[in-house]
Motif scaffolding. Structure first.
Motif, PDB file in Angstrom:
ATOM      1  N   GLY A 148       0.831  -1.206   0.000  1.00 21.84           N
ATOM      2  CA  GLY A 148       0.000   0.000   0.000  1.00 21.84           C
ATOM      3  C   GLY A 148       0.858   1.246   0.000  1.00 21.84           C
ATOM      4  O   GLY A 148       0.629   2.171  -0.779  1.00 21.84           O
ATOM      5  N   GLY A 149       1.873   1.260   0.876  1.00 21.95           N
ATOM      6  CA  GLY A 149       2.760   2.409   0.980  1.00 21.95           C
ATOM      7  C   GLY A 149       3.519   2.632  -0.311  1.00 21.95           C
ATOM      8  O   GLY A 149       3.633   3.748  -0.807  1.00 21.95           O
ATOM      9  N   GLU A 150       4.006   1.519  -0.869  1.00 20.21           N
ATOM     10  CA  GLU A 150       4.816   1.623  -2.072  1.00 20.21           C
ATOM     11  C   GLU A 150       3.981   2.089  -3.261  1.00 20.21           C
ATOM     12  O   GLU A 150       4.426   2.896  -4.071  1.00 20.21           O
ATOM     13  CB  GLU A 150       5.442   0.268  -2.375  1.00 20.21           C
ATOM     14  N   ALA A 151       2.755   1.566  -3.328  1.00 24.07           N
ATOM     15  CA  ALA A 151       1.888   1.937  -4.445  1.00 24.07           C
ATOM     16  C   ALA A 151       1.594   3.427  -4.408  1.00 24.07           C
ATOM     17  O   ALA A 151       1.482   4.074  -5.440  1.00 24.07           O
ATOM     18  CB  ALA A 151       0.587   1.147  -4.399  1.00 24.07           C
ATOM     19  N   ALA A 152       1.479   3.956  -3.190  1.00 18.49           N
ATOM     20  CA  ALA A 152       1.176   5.380  -3.045  1.00 18.49           C
ATOM     21  C   ALA A 152       2.347   6.227  -3.525  1.00 18.49           C
ATOM     22  O   ALA A 152       2.151   7.313  -4.056  1.00 18.49           O
ATOM     23  CB  ALA A 152       0.847   5.697  -1.591  1.00 18.49           C
ATOM     24  N   SER A 153       3.587   5.720  -3.343  1.00 14.45           N
ATOM     25  CA  SER A 153       4.741   6.543  -3.689  1.00 14.45           C
ATOM     26  C   SER A 153       5.200   6.335  -5.132  1.00 14.45           C
ATOM     27  O   SER A 153       5.706   7.240  -5.759  1.00 14.45           O
ATOM     28  CB  SER A 153       5.892   6.250  -2.730  1.00 14.45           C
ATOM     29  N   THR A 154       5.037   5.142  -5.669  1.00 14.74           N
ATOM     30  CA  THR A 154       5.453   4.919  -7.054  1.00 14.74           C
ATOM     31  C   THR A 154       4.259   4.479  -7.883  1.00 14.74           C
ATOM     32  O   THR A 154       3.785   3.363  -7.772  1.00 14.74           O
ATOM     33  CB  THR A 154       6.526   3.814  -7.152  1.00 14.74           C
ATOM     34  N   ALA A 155       3.808   5.389  -8.691  1.00 20.41           N
ATOM     35  CA  ALA A 155       2.600   5.088  -9.467  1.00 20.41           C
ATOM     36  C   ALA A 155       2.908   4.158 -10.636  1.00 20.41           C
ATOM     37  O   ALA A 155       2.034   3.496 -11.166  1.00 20.41           O
ATOM     38  CB  ALA A 155       1.991   6.384  -9.980  1.00 20.41           C
ATOM     39  N   ARG A 156       4.173   4.121 -11.032  1.00 13.12           N
ATOM     40  CA  ARG A 156       4.494   3.384 -12.251  1.00 13.12           C
ATOM     41  C   ARG A 156       4.583   1.880 -12.047  1.00 13.12           C
ATOM     42  O   ARG A 156       4.521   1.120 -12.986  1.00 13.12           O
ATOM     43  CB  ARG A 156       5.811   3.909 -12.830  1.00 13.12           C
ATOM     44  N   LEU A 157       4.745   1.469 -10.825  1.00 15.00           N
ATOM     45  CA  LEU A 157       4.961   0.050 -10.556  1.00 15.00           C
ATOM     46  C   LEU A 157       3.702  -0.765 -10.843  1.00 15.00           C
ATOM     47  O   LEU A 157       2.599  -0.353 -10.546  1.00 15.00           O
ATOM     48  CB  LEU A 157       5.347  -0.089  -9.081  1.00 15.00           C
ATOM     49  N   HIS A 158       3.916  -1.932 -11.406  1.00 16.35           N
ATOM     50  CA  HIS A 158       2.780  -2.823 -11.650  1.00 16.35           C
ATOM     51  C   HIS A 158       2.390  -3.530 -10.357  1.00 16.35           C
ATOM     52  O   HIS A 158       2.999  -4.504  -9.965  1.00 16.35           O
ATOM     53  CB  HIS A 158       3.155  -3.894 -12.688  1.00 16.35           C
ATOM     54  N   MET A 159       1.398  -3.017  -9.691  1.00 16.32           N
ATOM     55  CA  MET A 159       0.977  -3.621  -8.426  1.00 16.32           C
ATOM     56  C   MET A 159      -0.214  -4.533  -8.691  1.00 16.32           C
ATOM     57  O   MET A 159      -1.328  -4.249  -8.271  1.00 16.32           O
ATOM     58  CB  MET A 159       0.595  -2.532  -7.428  1.00 16.32           C
ATOM     59  N   ASP A 160       0.035  -5.597  -9.404  1.00 16.98           N
ATOM     60  CA  ASP A 160      -1.088  -6.472  -9.764  1.00 16.98           C
ATOM     61  C   ASP A 160      -1.815  -6.991  -8.540  1.00 16.98           C
ATOM     62  O   ASP A 160      -3.028  -7.137  -8.529  1.00 16.98           O
ATOM     63  CB  ASP A 160      -0.588  -7.660 -10.593  1.00 16.98           C
ATOM     64  N   PHE A 161      -1.046  -7.268  -7.502  1.00 19.29           N
ATOM     65  CA  PHE A 161      -1.671  -7.835  -6.313  1.00 19.29           C
ATOM     66  C   PHE A 161      -2.672  -6.853  -5.718  1.00 19.29           C
ATOM     67  O   PHE A 161      -3.764  -7.231  -5.311  1.00 19.29           O
ATOM     68  CB  PHE A 161      -0.605  -8.196  -5.278  1.00 19.29           C
ATOM     69  N   LEU A 162      -2.289  -5.571  -5.726  1.00 14.15           N
ATOM     70  CA  LEU A 162      -3.222  -4.568  -5.172  1.00 14.15           C
ATOM     71  C   LEU A 162      -4.403  -4.334  -6.107  1.00 14.15           C
ATOM     72  O   LEU A 162      -5.493  -4.008  -5.665  1.00 14.15           O
ATOM     73  CB  LEU A 162      -2.496  -3.255  -4.909  1.00 14.15           C
ATOM     74  N   ASP A 163      -4.172  -4.516  -7.412  1.00 16.02           N
ATOM     75  CA  ASP A 163      -5.287  -4.356  -8.349  1.00 16.02           C
ATOM     76  C   ASP A 163      -6.374  -5.379  -8.060  1.00 16.02           C
ATOM     77  O   ASP A 163      -7.561  -5.084  -8.138  1.00 16.02           O
ATOM     78  CB  ASP A 163      -4.809  -4.535  -9.797  1.00 16.02           C
ATOM     79  N   THR A 164      -5.930  -6.602  -7.770  1.00 12.27           N
ATOM     80  CA  THR A 164      -6.925  -7.655  -7.534  1.00 12.27           C
ATOM     81  C   THR A 164      -7.306  -7.737  -6.061  1.00 12.27           C
ATOM     82  O   THR A 164      -8.208  -8.459  -5.690  1.00 12.27           O
ATOM     83  CB  THR A 164      -6.389  -9.017  -7.993  1.00 12.27           C
ATOM     84  N   HIS A 165      -6.588  -7.013  -5.234  1.00 10.12           N
ATOM     85  CA  HIS A 165      -6.905  -7.003  -3.793  1.00 10.12           C
ATOM     86  C   HIS A 165      -7.024  -5.560  -3.327  1.00 10.12           C
ATOM     87  O   HIS A 165      -6.121  -5.047  -2.676  1.00 10.12           O
ATOM     88  CB  HIS A 165      -5.806  -7.698  -2.991  1.00 10.12           C
ATOM     89  N   PRO A 166      -8.123  -4.908  -3.695  1.00 10.70           N
ATOM     90  CA  PRO A 166      -8.221  -3.475  -3.389  1.00 10.70           C
ATOM     91  C   PRO A 166      -8.459  -3.192  -1.896  1.00 10.70           C
ATOM     92  O   PRO A 166      -8.702  -4.115  -1.119  1.00 10.70           O
ATOM     93  CB  PRO A 166      -9.420  -3.028  -4.216  1.00 10.70           C
ATOM     94  N   ASP A 167      -8.350  -1.905  -1.583  1.00  6.67           N
ATOM     95  CA  ASP A 167      -8.693  -1.431  -0.242  1.00  6.67           C
ATOM     96  C   ASP A 167      -7.822  -2.018   0.864  1.00  6.67           C
ATOM     97  O   ASP A 167      -8.311  -2.658   1.797  1.00  6.67           O
ATOM     98  CB  ASP A 167     -10.166  -1.748   0.042  1.00  6.67           C
ATOM     99  N   PRO A 168      -6.485  -1.815   0.770  1.00 13.35           N
ATOM    100  CA  PRO A 168      -5.603  -2.414   1.779  1.00 13.35           C
ATOM    101  C   PRO A 168      -5.908  -1.924   3.198  1.00 13.35           C
ATOM    102  O   PRO A 168      -5.767  -2.697   4.159  1.00 13.35           O
ATOM    103  CB  PRO A 168      -4.197  -1.998   1.341  1.00 13.35           C
ATOM    104  N   GLY A 169      -6.352  -0.671   3.323  1.00  9.92           N
ATOM    105  CA  GLY A 169      -6.606  -0.121   4.664  1.00  9.92           C
ATOM    106  C   GLY A 169      -7.602  -0.958   5.447  1.00  9.92           C
ATOM    107  O   GLY A 169      -7.360  -1.336   6.598  1.00  9.92           O
ATOM    108  N   ARG A 170      -8.699  -1.269   4.826  1.00  8.28           N
ATOM    109  CA  ARG A 170      -9.741  -2.034   5.513  1.00  8.28           C
ATOM    110  C   ARG A 170      -9.268  -3.459   5.816  1.00  8.28           C
ATOM    111  O   ARG A 170      -9.615  -4.042   6.832  1.00  8.28           O
ATOM    112  CB  ARG A 170     -11.001  -2.071   4.649  1.00  8.28           C
TER     113      ARG A 170
END
Lengths: 147, 303
Positions: B230-252
């Motif tokens: 979550g932290g990394e995705a917020a700082s680097t927009a270019r990275l392919h965060m496939d895991f976060l794409d399929t697993h949204p809403d890390p905060g909750r």
């Protein structure tokens, strides 16, 4: 998502241009129908008092009209659930009346006349095309007889 | 001489479309509503049926695609794969997986930040993800999550739902071509693109956490996954965060995991088990091999 956006844009364009074209066409149809009221059309095959007519000849009018994306889309939805395909009614109504008007315009060149044995044929010319919009040809023909 | 009259006929006899927009809205809403209701029913049916399909059958369904999956994962890295398999073999029994449901782990040297579970108990863990894990526990949490998908038969549900929907759409649109069905059932690509619902993801988190706690005795590292990514995705927009794409809403998710760990008395701040010393070097070597093999195609993440 992009696909949906494209469809929405096509629908909006289809609706805007399609309904504009339909409105203009109806206006023109009503005006010309009024102007050509004196050219009467009959479905009877043979005119009464056959021998008093000076001249007779074949007259015809044909027109091709296409549905817009909006109409085709609504008709497609209608095809899923059944019922009156009202979005195509205007299309066919305009096509028939336009064809008859063109036939009358041709007949009027003979001078004062009537048209007997009038037939109207409709053909879909977008058959088989996979994503083709509904396009119809309507042909009206009959025998014009002049005094 | 016959007298003829030409009366003016009223308008609108042959054209009743007075409100095309209203018809459009009604039709669209109605058809979409029915479609949604039908597809939801099919989805529920798939969910009900999936756990009742023998796992053997699922393995059989996946068998034709295993070679493709293997190939997609890239060159085999025996040492890393054995290590990951060992981790899975410790987690799976702890999570209640019987010997009749074997899990097979593949390692892919691609930089994609992702891990996935697919039909037949096959897991793929990508280098990009392992490199971002600080401890073995964090990695175990991800793998526990993926194993939980297998345990819950989520890939079968997903595939069944996809197949049912394809059949429904074929029936509805009258398209006789197999294109849709083929895409859902026949293509190997599908194995790595199954998507799961939020509920399924939440349950997988919970089961993964249980596995983690059962193996290590505490829940340290459980939050690293979402926290780091979550932290990394917020700082680097270019990275392919496939895991976060399929697993949204890390905060909750972090909140839910924290709550469950607290309720069960699993310590989140215990000392985590470090990753093996040789791992970073092996990961780097595998990346180099992948680069040599594929000239680092656009498929991997920009780094």
């Amino acid at each position: 998502m992009n696909g949906i956006l494209v469809i929405l844009v096509l629908l909006a364009l289809g609706y805007a241009f399609g309904s504009g074209a339909e409105r203009r066409h109806y206006k023109s149809i009503l005006e010309r129908e009024e102007a050509l009221r004196r050219v009467m059309v009959f479905s009877a095959r043979v005119p009464p008092d056959l021998h008093r007519w000076r001249e007779s000849r074949l007259v015809s009018g044909s027109v091709c009209v296409s549905a817009d994306y909006f109409k085709a889309f609504v008709a497609g939805l209608r095809g899923l659930v059944g019922g009156r395909v009202t979005s195509y009614e205007g299309l066919l109504d305009r096509a028939r009346r336009e064809a008859v008007l063109r036939m009358k315009e041709e007949a009027q060149r003979l001078g004062p006349c009537k048209i007997f044995n009038v037939k109207i044929e409709t053909a879909s010319i977008s058959k088989g095309g996979e994503n083709a919009l509904g396009t119809v040809e309507v042909l009206a023909y009959g025998t014009a007889v002049a005094d | 001489m016959v007298e003829y009259r030409n009366p003016r006929l009223p308008e609108g006899i042959n054209n009743s479309a007075r409100r095309p927009l209203r018809e459009f809205v009604w039709l669209t809403a109605g058809v979409l509503g029915l479609l949604a209701a039908g597809l939801t029913a099919l989805g529920l049916a798939a969910r009900w049926v999936a756990p009742r399909i023998p796992f053997d059958y699922e393995v059989g369904l996946a068998a034709p695609f295993v070679a493709a999956l293997r190939e997609e994962a890239g060159p085999i890295e025996p040492r890393i794969e054995v290590y990951l398999q060992g981790l899975a073999d410790r987690l799976a029994p702890a999570m209640g997986m019987g010997p009749d449901m074997p899990v097979r782990v593949y390692y892919s040297a691609e930089g994609t930040v992702n891990a996935l579970a697919t039909l037949g108990g096959h897991l793929v863990v990508y280098r990009g993800l392992i490199e971002r894990m600080d401890s073995e526990n964090a990695l175990a949490m991800v793998m526990g999550h993926e194993i939980a998908h297998v345990l819950h038969r989520d890939p079968t549900v997903s595939l069944g739902r996809g197949a049912a929907m394809a059949v429904a759409l074929c029936a509805l649109t009258g398209v006789s071509s197999n294109d849709i069905a083929k895409q859902v059932i026949g293509e190997a690509g599908l194995l790595t693109s199954l998507s799961f619902s939020r509920t399924q993801e939440k349950q997988a988190d919970s089961a993964g956490l249980r596995g983690l706690a059962a193996v290590y005795g505490h829940a340290a590292g459980a939050l690293d996954l979402y926290r780091t990514l979550g932290g990394e995705a917020a700082s680097t927009a270019r990275l392919h965060m496939d895991f976060l794409d399929t697993h949204p809403d890390p905060g909750r998710r972090i909140q839910a995991i924290e709550a469950e760990a607290r309720a069960n008395g699993w310590a989140l701040n215990a000392a985590p088990t470090p990753l093996p010393d040789w791992l970073p070097e092996a990961l780097a070597a595998s990346r180099a091999r992948l680069g040599a093999d594929w000239r680092d195609s656009g498929a991997s993440a920009p780094e």
